[in-house]
Design a protein around this motif. Structure first.
Motif, PDB file in Angstrom:
ATOM      1  N   ARG A  72       0.417  -1.236   0.025  1.00  0.00           N
ATOM      2  CA  ARG A  72      -0.077  -0.161  -0.072  1.00  0.00           C
ATOM      3  C   ARG A  72       0.842   1.631  -0.450  1.00  0.00           C
ATOM      4  O   ARG A  72       0.522   2.414  -0.153  1.00  0.00           O
ATOM      5  CB  ARG A  72      -0.912  -0.033   1.515  1.00  0.00           C
ATOM      6  CG  ARG A  72      -1.982   1.440   1.403  1.00  0.00           C
ATOM      7  CD  ARG A  72      -3.164   0.736   2.334  1.00  0.00           C
ATOM      8  NE  ARG A  72      -4.018  -0.380   1.734  1.00  0.00           N
ATOM      9  CZ  ARG A  72      -4.565  -0.774   2.356  1.00  0.00           C
ATOM     10  NH1 ARG A  72      -4.303  -1.000   4.102  1.00  0.00           N
ATOM     11  NH2 ARG A  72      -5.776  -1.644   2.071  1.00  0.00           N
ATOM     12  N   ASP A  73       2.112   1.306   0.410  1.00  0.00           N
ATOM     13  CA  ASP A  73       3.463   2.837   0.970  1.00  0.00           C
ATOM     14  C   ASP A  73       3.494   2.569  -0.266  1.00  0.00           C
ATOM     15  O   ASP A  73       3.503   3.950  -0.831  1.00  0.00           O
ATOM     16  CB  ASP A  73       4.195   1.898   1.745  1.00  0.00           C
ATOM     17  CG  ASP A  73       3.734   2.386   3.281  1.00  0.00           C
ATOM     18  OD1 ASP A  73       2.244   3.013   3.469  1.00  0.00           O
ATOM     19  OD2 ASP A  73       4.132   1.169   4.087  1.00  0.00           O
ATOM     20  N   LEU A  74       3.451   1.078  -1.294  1.00  0.00           N
ATOM     21  CA  LEU A  74       4.498   1.688  -2.784  1.00  0.00           C
ATOM     22  C   LEU A  74       3.256   2.278  -3.361  1.00  0.00           C
ATOM     23  O   LEU A  74       3.626   3.338  -4.125  1.00  0.00           O
ATOM     24  CB  LEU A  74       4.984   0.546  -3.321  1.00  0.00           C
ATOM     25  CG  LEU A  74       6.277  -0.345  -2.679  1.00  0.00           C
ATOM     26  CD1 LEU A  74       6.574  -1.564  -2.755  1.00  0.00           C
ATOM     27  CD2 LEU A  74       7.528   0.572  -2.556  1.00  0.00           C
ATOM     28  N   ASP A  75       1.952   2.188  -3.167  1.00  0.00           N
ATOM     29  CA  ASP A  75       1.172   1.995  -4.405  1.00  0.00           C
ATOM     30  C   ASP A  75       1.242   4.032  -3.951  1.00  0.00           C
ATOM     31  O   ASP A  75       0.541   4.885  -5.000  1.00  0.00           O
ATOM     32  CB  ASP A  75      -0.308   1.713  -4.149  1.00  0.00           C
ATOM     33  CG  ASP A  75      -1.635   2.489  -4.851  1.00  0.00           C
ATOM     34  OD1 ASP A  75      -1.397   1.937  -6.438  1.00  0.00           O
ATOM     35  OD2 ASP A  75      -2.614   2.510  -4.769  1.00  0.00           O
ATOM     36  N   ASP A  76       0.894   4.468  -3.028  1.00  0.00           N
ATOM     37  CA  ASP A  76       0.887   5.472  -2.553  1.00  0.00           C
ATOM     38  C   ASP A  76       1.523   6.601  -2.886  1.00  0.00           C
ATOM     39  O   ASP A  76       1.454   7.202  -3.514  1.00  0.00           O
ATOM     40  CB  ASP A  76       0.450   5.417  -0.624  1.00  0.00           C
ATOM     41  CG  ASP A  76      -0.518   5.404  -0.657  1.00  0.00           C
ATOM     42  OD1 ASP A  76      -1.825   5.161  -1.297  1.00  0.00           O
ATOM     43  OD2 ASP A  76      -0.546   5.130   1.517  1.00  0.00           O
ATOM     44  N   TYR A  77       3.132   5.815  -2.801  1.00  0.00           N
ATOM     45  CA  TYR A  77       4.382   6.390  -3.849  1.00  0.00           C
ATOM     46  C   TYR A  77       4.172   6.490  -5.376  1.00  0.00           C
ATOM     47  O   TYR A  77       4.104   8.050  -5.954  1.00  0.00           O
ATOM     48  CB  TYR A  77       5.406   5.911  -3.153  1.00  0.00           C
ATOM     49  CG  TYR A  77       6.429   6.729  -4.335  1.00  0.00           C
ATOM     50  CD1 TYR A  77       7.251   7.430  -3.916  1.00  0.00           C
ATOM     51  CD2 TYR A  77       7.028   5.508  -5.308  1.00  0.00           C
ATOM     52  CE1 TYR A  77       8.355   7.994  -4.765  1.00  0.00           C
ATOM     53  CE2 TYR A  77       8.177   6.600  -5.767  1.00  0.00           C
ATOM     54  CZ  TYR A  77       8.871   7.520  -5.755  1.00  0.00           C
ATOM     55  OH  TYR A  77       9.836   8.124  -6.132  1.00  0.00           O
ATOM     56  N   ARG A  78       3.678   5.623  -5.579  1.00  0.00           N
ATOM     57  CA  ARG A  78       3.427   5.782  -7.217  1.00  0.00           C
ATOM     58  C   ARG A  78       2.652   6.652  -7.327  1.00  0.00           C
ATOM     59  O   ARG A  78       2.329   7.461  -8.102  1.00  0.00           O
ATOM     60  CB  ARG A  78       3.266   4.797  -7.591  1.00  0.00           C
ATOM     61  CG  ARG A  78       3.670   3.522  -7.822  1.00  0.00           C
ATOM     62  CD  ARG A  78       3.601   2.555  -8.840  1.00  0.00           C
ATOM     63  NE  ARG A  78       2.859   1.088  -8.237  1.00  0.00           N
ATOM     64  CZ  ARG A  78       3.106   0.269  -7.201  1.00  0.00           C
ATOM     65  NH1 ARG A  78       4.162   0.162  -7.295  1.00  0.00           N
ATOM     66  NH2 ARG A  78       1.800  -0.444  -6.667  1.00  0.00           N
ATOM     67  N   LYS A  79       0.807   7.011  -6.685  1.00  0.00           N
ATOM     68  CA  LYS A  79       0.177   8.348  -6.763  1.00  0.00           C
ATOM     69  C   LYS A  79       0.428   9.418  -6.701  1.00  0.00           C
ATOM     70  O   LYS A  79       0.603  10.592  -6.900  1.00  0.00           O
ATOM     71  CB  LYS A  79      -0.952   8.272  -6.142  1.00  0.00           C
ATOM     72  CG  LYS A  79      -1.328   6.329  -6.308  1.00  0.00           C
ATOM     73  CD  LYS A  79      -3.004   6.189  -5.669  1.00  0.00           C
ATOM     74  CE  LYS A  79      -3.432   4.974  -5.741  1.00  0.00           C
ATOM     75  NZ  LYS A  79      -4.296   4.613  -4.666  1.00  0.00           N
ATOM     76  N   TRP A  80       1.606   9.780  -5.642  1.00  0.00           N
ATOM     77  CA  TRP A  80       2.136  10.409  -5.185  1.00  0.00           C
ATOM     78  C   TRP A  80       3.054  11.211  -6.126  1.00  0.00           C
ATOM     79  O   TRP A  80       3.024  12.795  -6.819  1.00  0.00           O
ATOM     80  CB  TRP A  80       2.934  10.820  -3.615  1.00  0.00           C
ATOM     81  CG  TRP A  80       3.601  11.465  -3.581  1.00  0.00           C
ATOM     82  CD1 TRP A  80       3.103  12.986  -2.510  1.00  0.00           C
ATOM     83  CD2 TRP A  80       5.336  12.212  -2.831  1.00  0.00           C
ATOM     84  NE1 TRP A  80       3.764  13.889  -2.182  1.00  0.00           N
ATOM     85  CE2 TRP A  80       5.194  13.432  -2.869  1.00  0.00           C
ATOM     86  CE3 TRP A  80       6.291  11.460  -3.764  1.00  0.00           C
ATOM     87  CZ2 TRP A  80       6.647  13.647  -2.794  1.00  0.00           C
ATOM     88  CZ3 TRP A  80       7.239  11.480  -3.476  1.00  0.00           C
ATOM     89  CH2 TRP A  80       7.653  12.497  -3.163  1.00  0.00           C
ATOM     90  N   ARG A  81       3.952  10.120  -6.848  1.00  0.00           N
ATOM     91  CA  ARG A  81       4.777  10.559  -7.850  1.00  0.00           C
ATOM     92  C   ARG A  81       3.769  11.302  -8.980  1.00  0.00           C
ATOM     93  O   ARG A  81       4.045  12.212  -9.915  1.00  0.00           O
ATOM     94  CB  ARG A  81       5.706   9.503  -8.820  1.00  0.00           C
ATOM     95  CG  ARG A  81       7.167   9.386  -7.406  1.00  0.00           C
ATOM     96  CD  ARG A  81       7.894  10.587  -7.013  1.00  0.00           C
ATOM     97  NE  ARG A  81       8.365  10.979  -8.727  1.00  0.00           N
ATOM     98  CZ  ARG A  81       8.551  11.660  -9.339  1.00  0.00           C
ATOM     99  NH1 ARG A  81       8.425  13.183  -8.521  1.00  0.00           N
ATOM    100  NH2 ARG A  81       9.374  11.658  -9.554  1.00  0.00           N
ATOM    101  N   ARG A  82       2.905  10.788  -9.886  1.00  0.00           N
ATOM    102  CA  ARG A  82       1.925  11.053 -10.303  1.00  0.00           C
ATOM    103  C   ARG A  82       1.347  12.021 -10.366  1.00  0.00           C
ATOM    104  O   ARG A  82       0.840  12.814 -11.481  1.00  0.00           O
ATOM    105  CB  ARG A  82       0.838  10.184 -11.281  1.00  0.00           C
ATOM    106  CG  ARG A  82      -0.153  10.234 -11.972  1.00  0.00           C
ATOM    107  CD  ARG A  82      -0.678   8.792 -12.276  1.00  0.00           C
ATOM    108  NE  ARG A  82      -2.210   8.548 -10.951  1.00  0.00           N
ATOM    109  CZ  ARG A  82      -2.199   7.558 -10.400  1.00  0.00           C
ATOM    110  NH1 ARG A  82      -1.619   6.329 -10.778  1.00  0.00           N
ATOM    111  NH2 ARG A  82      -2.563   7.782  -9.310  1.00  0.00           N
ATOM    112  N   ASP A  83       0.709  12.987  -9.049  1.00  0.00           N
ATOM    113  CA  ASP A  83       0.375  13.756  -8.800  1.00  0.00           C
ATOM    114  C   ASP A  83       0.845  14.740  -8.842  1.00  0.00           C
ATOM    115  O   ASP A  83       0.619  16.147  -8.841  1.00  0.00           O
ATOM    116  CB  ASP A  83      -0.427  13.711  -7.818  1.00  0.00           C
ATOM    117  CG  ASP A  83      -1.391  12.636  -8.019  1.00  0.00           C
ATOM    118  OD1 ASP A  83      -2.368  12.322  -9.269  1.00  0.00           O
ATOM    119  OD2 ASP A  83      -2.505  11.330  -7.604  1.00  0.00           O
ATOM    120  N   GLU A  84       1.926  14.814  -8.592  1.00  0.00           N
ATOM    121  CA  GLU A  84       3.579  15.657  -8.190  1.00  0.00           C
ATOM    122  C   GLU A  84       3.971  16.400  -9.645  1.00  0.00           C
ATOM    123  O   GLU A  84       3.139  16.638 -10.510  1.00  0.00           O
ATOM    124  CB  GLU A  84       4.549  15.342  -7.924  1.00  0.00           C
ATOM    125  CG  GLU A  84       5.587  15.972  -7.626  1.00  0.00           C
ATOM    126  CD  GLU A  84       6.800  15.416  -7.119  1.00  0.00           C
ATOM    127  OE1 GLU A  84       7.629  14.752  -7.677  1.00  0.00           O
ATOM    128  OE2 GLU A  84       7.239  15.464  -5.529  1.00  0.00           O
TER     129      GLU A  84
END
Length: 84
Positions: A72-84
């Protein structure tokens, strides 16, 4: 009487509990050192830039030990990078 599966599972759990703590910054440094001779200097710079962003994400998310990192943390990271 324990089955072999139970014994193997107990050994596995003990092994996991025995993992040494690894800070995100230490993990990044270890990875870059390990890959250092296998990649070009430019690739290393690109990897380092991306991994330092991951390190920053861990810090802002309160992840101080890579052993605690979840899918879940890795998924949150991918979302964070995509939204940045």
């Amino acid at each position: 009487m324990s089955s072999n599966v139970d014994v193997d599972l107990e050994d596995f759990i003990e092994e996991i509990r025995g993992l040494e703590s690894l800070k995100p910054s230490e993990g990044v440094d270890r990875y870059l050192k390990h890959r250092g001779d296998e990649i070009t200097p430019n690739t290393k710079e690109e990897y380092e830039a991306e991994l330092r962003l991951f390190e920053a994400f861990c810090e802002r998310s309160g992840i101080g030990d890579l052993n605690d990192l979840s899918g879940r943390d890795l998924d949150d990271y991918r979302k964070w990078r995509r939204d940045e």
